[in-house]
Design an enzyme around this catalytic site. Structure first.
Site, PDB file in Angstrom:
ATOM      1  N   TYR A 242       0.854  -1.197   0.000  1.00  0.00           N
ATOM      2  CA  TYR A 242       0.000   0.000   0.000  1.00  0.00           C
ATOM      3  C   TYR A 242       0.884   1.238   0.000  1.00  0.00           C
ATOM      4  O   TYR A 242       1.870   1.319   0.748  1.00  0.00           O
ATOM      5  CB  TYR A 242      -0.887   0.005   1.252  1.00  0.00           C
ATOM      6  CG  TYR A 242      -1.698   1.271   1.430  1.00  0.00           C
ATOM      7  CD1 TYR A 242      -3.003   1.352   0.973  1.00  0.00           C
ATOM      8  CD2 TYR A 242      -1.141   2.388   2.061  1.00  0.00           C
ATOM      9  CE1 TYR A 242      -3.741   2.515   1.125  1.00  0.00           C
ATOM     10  CE2 TYR A 242      -1.881   3.556   2.217  1.00  0.00           C
ATOM     11  CZ  TYR A 242      -3.167   3.613   1.751  1.00  0.00           C
ATOM     12  OH  TYR A 242      -3.892   4.765   1.905  1.00  0.00           O
TER      13      TYR A 242
ATOM     14  N   GLU B   7      -3.650   7.642  -3.910  1.00  0.00           N
ATOM     15  CA  GLU B   7      -3.626   6.396  -3.133  1.00  0.00           C
ATOM     16  C   GLU B   7      -3.516   5.213  -4.092  1.00  0.00           C
ATOM     17  O   GLU B   7      -4.350   5.070  -4.984  1.00  0.00           O
ATOM     18  CB  GLU B   7      -4.893   6.281  -2.290  1.00  0.00           C
ATOM     19  CG  GLU B   7      -4.928   5.044  -1.405  1.00  0.00           C
ATOM     20  CD  GLU B   7      -6.247   4.906  -0.664  1.00  0.00           C
ATOM     21  OE1 GLU B   7      -6.244   4.331   0.427  1.00  0.00           O
ATOM     22  OE2 GLU B   7      -7.278   5.369  -1.187  1.00  0.00           O
TER      23      GLU B   7
END
Length: 423
Positions: A145, A233
């Site tokens: 991530y 993101e």
């Protein structure tokens, strides 16, 4: 839409992360489809899967052939989440499909395009699919991530990463906070090589992949700056068995205040899935969200609007909307706000709650009287005004001769609005 990313700080519990985020107050969020975000990333040199976009089944078939990939992924392009588990009104199950046969891509696309896809996040009738993305399917040997976002504590952008990708980052922060890594970015220096390499190492990339991941991190920051993003993101930022670092899925939020210099980006805005009333409100710099009740709320300031909704509920009523008028209000905005509120057939009463700091109460009063007369208001109207020029505002309302119920305070206003619909 979707600003759920938290600023993840090592020493803070998850419940405090939200307070560390610095979100601007835009007129509305810019909505981009997945393929549009991928295109922006591609233009900044960020590694993404090869893909094409198709509007017809025949175009999807041709795109699949052109890809010449071992495996192909076909994705319906809608803004709502949960596509993979969605259902089409054509009978097809799932808005995301994998296949090795280009012919199957064409067949599947024919059951997607022009049909409604129903997911947990769409209206009950679903959303019509007008575009599909045909992409090369890559195996992922490891998922991480990575995000860049604005952080109030750092007074600028920060990188947030975790070797645990492909899942809800909030769950990772709650269960294994030691796997959340944060790096503040100096806005003058940008992302330094040592920072990018350290973040890549923290994400678990080793050997040549560490340098490759660091390069992707720097390119993502370049994109962040280039498009005036408030958040980029990537989940997952993946590693393939062939030794590639690829951004498999991305969410980009933009600063709507930068629209004047991001014309090309904002021209891509997909408003086909937006609520028409919210879109109309945005034209007049009004923040509107429709709710299920029957008492319309007309308020200045988001905090006061939420408090107004709460106190209506406390007295047994149900708010029909959240409407924030903002600070630099003009009479025309007041009029347009009343048009929006009275167009809702559920509305049986309107509660105006204005605390005039920046707002001039007299402007509100003039707007209210104009709207009441021109729109021939048919529902009870309760008005609570306080602050700048309030005495002049009350005089305007009193001398208007209109059937307006005055309230002394918010509690009194809510009681009177609830009583009005019970008569």
């Amino acid at each position: 839409h979707d600003s759920h990313l938290l600023t993840l700080v090592h020493s803070l519990p998850l419940s405090l992360f939200l307070s560390q985020c610095s979100w601007l107050s835009p007129r509305r969020w810019l909505n981009l489809q997945e393929y549009q975000s991928k295109k922006l990333m591609q233009e900044s040199g960020v590694a993404v899967q090869r893909f094409y976009v198709a509007d017809t089944a025949s175009e999807a078939l041709e795109a699949a052939k052109k890809l010449n990939a071992k495996e192909i992924v076909l994705k319906a392009q809608i803004l709502a989440g949960g596509r993979g588990k969605g259902v089409f009104n054509s009978g097809l199950k799932g808005g995301v499909h994998l296949t090795k046969d280009p012919v199957v891509v064409g067949e599947l696309a024919s059951k997607m395009l022009g049909f409604n896809l129903i997911t947990k996040q769409t209206p009950k009738d679903g959303v019509k699919v007008k575009t599909v993305m045909v992409a090369e399917a890559l195996d992922i040997s490891r998922e991480t991530y990575f995000a860049i976002l604005m952080d109030r504590v750092s007074n600028g952008p920060v990188m947030v990463g975790s070797p645990q990708g492909g899942m809800d980052i909030e769950e990772v922060a709650a269960s294994t906070p030691e796997l959340i890594f944060k790096e503040a970015i100096d806005i003058f220096e940008g992302v330094r090589d040592d920072q990018a390499l350290r973040m890549a190492a923290n994400l678990g990339f080793k050997g040549p992949l560490q340098r490759q991941a660091a390069d992707q991190i720097k390119r993502l920051y370049d994109l962040f700056l280039k498009v005036d993003a408030t958040q980029v993101e990537v989940n997952p930022l993946g590693e393939t068995p062939e030794g590639q670092v690829v951004c498999f899925d991305a969410k980009i939020n933009f600063d709507d205040n930068a629209e004047f210099r991001q014309k090309a980006v904002f021209a891509m805005d997909d408003m086909t899935e937006s609520d028409p009333t919210e879109m109309e409100a945005a034209k007049w710099d009004l923040k509107y969200i429709g709710l299920d009740g029957n008492i319309a709320c007309f308020v200045n300031g988001a905090g006061l609007a939420m408090a107004t909704c709460d106190i209506i509920d406390l007295h047994g009523g149900k708010p029909a909307n959240f409407l924030d008028l903002g600070g630099g209000v003009k009479e025309r905005q007041v009029y347009e706000a009343f048009k929006l509120l009275t167009a809702d057939p559920k509305v049986e009463a309107i509660l105006v709650n204005i605390f005039g700091g920046i707002v001039n109460c007299a402007i509100i009063a003039n707007g209210i009287t104009k709207a009441c007369r021109e729109l021939e208001l048919k529902v009870p109207l309760v008005v609570r005004l306080e602050g700048t020029n309030v005495h002049e505002a009350k005089r305007i309302l009193t001398e208007s001769g209109l059937p307006i119920t005055a309230a002394d305070n918010l509690d009194d206003a809510a009681k009177k609005a609830v009583a009005a619909i019970r008569k």
